[in-house]
Design an enzyme around this catalytic site. Structure first.
Site, PDB file in Angstrom:
ATOM      1  N   ASP A  16       0.867  -1.163   0.000  1.00 41.79           N
ATOM      2  CA  ASP A  16       0.000   0.000   0.000  1.00 41.79           C
ATOM      3  C   ASP A  16       0.920   1.234   0.000  1.00 41.79           C
ATOM      4  O   ASP A  16       2.119   1.120   0.267  1.00 41.79           O
ATOM      5  CB  ASP A  16      -0.870  -0.035   1.262  1.00 41.79           C
ATOM      6  CG  ASP A  16      -1.702   1.203   1.451  1.00 41.79           C
ATOM      7  OD1 ASP A  16      -2.420   1.586   0.503  1.00 41.79           O
ATOM      8  OD2 ASP A  16      -1.640   1.803   2.536  1.00 41.79           O
ATOM      9  N   LEU A  17       0.370   2.414  -0.285  1.00 42.77           N
ATOM     10  CA  LEU A  17       1.183   3.633  -0.293  1.00 42.77           C
ATOM     11  C   LEU A  17       0.925   4.510   0.934  1.00 42.77           C
ATOM     12  O   LEU A  17       1.753   4.591   1.839  1.00 42.77           O
ATOM     13  CB  LEU A  17       0.925   4.431  -1.575  1.00 42.77           C
ATOM     14  CG  LEU A  17       1.455   3.828  -2.878  1.00 42.77           C
ATOM     15  CD1 LEU A  17       1.046   4.700  -4.071  1.00 42.77           C
ATOM     16  CD2 LEU A  17       2.973   3.678  -2.834  1.00 42.77           C
ATOM     17  N   ASP A  18      -0.243   5.158   0.965  1.00 44.59           N
ATOM     18  CA  ASP A  18      -0.531   6.143   2.012  1.00 44.59           C
ATOM     19  C   ASP A  18      -0.486   5.538   3.405  1.00 44.59           C
ATOM     20  O   ASP A  18      -1.135   4.523   3.685  1.00 44.59           O
ATOM     21  CB  ASP A  18      -1.907   6.759   1.788  1.00 44.59           C
ATOM     22  CG  ASP A  18      -1.984   7.579   0.504  1.00 44.59           C
ATOM     23  OD1 ASP A  18      -0.921   7.985   0.005  1.00 44.59           O
ATOM     24  OD2 ASP A  18      -3.114   7.809   0.023  1.00 44.59           O
ATOM     25  N   ASP A 187      -1.517  -0.513   5.998  1.00 45.58           N
ATOM     26  CA  ASP A 187      -1.927   0.002   7.314  1.00 45.58           C
ATOM     27  C   ASP A 187      -3.417  -0.171   7.589  1.00 45.58           C
ATOM     28  O   ASP A 187      -3.866   0.123   8.692  1.00 45.58           O
ATOM     29  CB  ASP A 187      -1.586   1.494   7.415  1.00 45.58           C
ATOM     30  CG  ASP A 187      -2.464   2.339   6.500  1.00 45.58           C
ATOM     31  OD1 ASP A 187      -3.283   3.111   7.020  1.00 45.58           O
ATOM     32  OD2 ASP A 187      -2.339   2.210   5.278  1.00 45.58           O
TER      33      ASP A 187
END
Length: 237
Positions: A16-18, A187
């Site tokens: 994932d990124l954010d 997250d």
């Protein structure tokens, strides 16, 4: 690092990124605020407020529930809906949308990627193929992460967003690695952990909340691995 489930041999990582590879706190909020200021530059939208924008966004979602899979299309359709309520000529809509979206994208990519993230990805990329699976709209090349990943998949553009199966299936297909040998790191307990496990991936939860995972409301199933800091993944090398 906590292990809750036995794991197969890891052959690839998806991320994932954010709030996984960097702190995304207030980045989107700032981008939306600046976008509204851009729209307010047009006389017909001079009094537009952020709450009014969000109300329009909810209305667009209510009329097209599937639009939430693609945050870019959703934002464009929201601006279009707002423009339809003004006397701005339809021939000018594209220019207004382009200006607003360009402003949003500039601010959307103003995050600070920690040096520790770069260090970890460099090490992992020497041993494993890496890829991105995101529900957002961040371009990894614009934040200096493009060289580490074989590809980046985005909800909407590449199928329904996490936790739905299409985007996970596509990642496994493009990596040419069975899903049970891919560790997805994220997250979000629902989109990342549940999404990964429900679609046959290994799941690593980065717990940024500083709370016991058993006390988090979104805990529906346990990940294979839990970490609190991204560099902990070096322990898997």
């Amino acid at each position: 690092m906590h292990f809750y489930r036995s794991i197969n041999k890891i052959k690839a990582f998806t991320f994932d990124l954010d709030d996984t590879l960097y702190n995304n706190s207030m980045i989107v909020e700032k981008a939306e605020d600046e976008m509204i200021k851009t729209l307010q530059g047009y006389e017909q939208l001079r009094t537009l407020t952020l709450p009014e924008y969000f109300a329009e966004k909810r209305a667009v979602l209510a009329s097209d529930p599937e639009i939430y899979h693609d945050v870019i299309v959703w934002r464009i359709q929201t601006i279009t809906s707002l423009l339809n309520k003004t006397n701005i000529p339809a021939s000018k809509f594209a220019d207004v949308i382009d200006e607003a979206m360009s402003c949003f994208n500039v601010w959307r990519h103003k995050m600070n990627v920690p040096e520790s993230t770069h260090t970890l990805l460099i090490k992992l990329a020497t041993k494993y193929p890496l890829a991105v699976i995101t529900n957002g709209n961040v371009d990894i090349n614009k934040i200096g992460l493009g060289d580490y990943f074989q590809f980046s998949l985005r909800g909407g553009e590449h199928g329904r967003s996490k936790p739905f199966p299409e985007i996970f299936d596509l990642a496994s297909h493009k990596l040419n690695i069975p899903s049970h040998s891919i560790l997805h790191v994220g997250d979000n307990l629902l989109t990342d952990v549940n999404g990964a496990i429900d679609n046959g991936f290994l799941a690593c939860f980065i717990n940024i909340y500083n709370r016991d995972i058993f006390q988090l409301n979104d805990t529906k199933c346990l990940p294979h691995i839990e970490i609190t800091q991204l560099p902990e993944l070096e322990n898997l090398l």
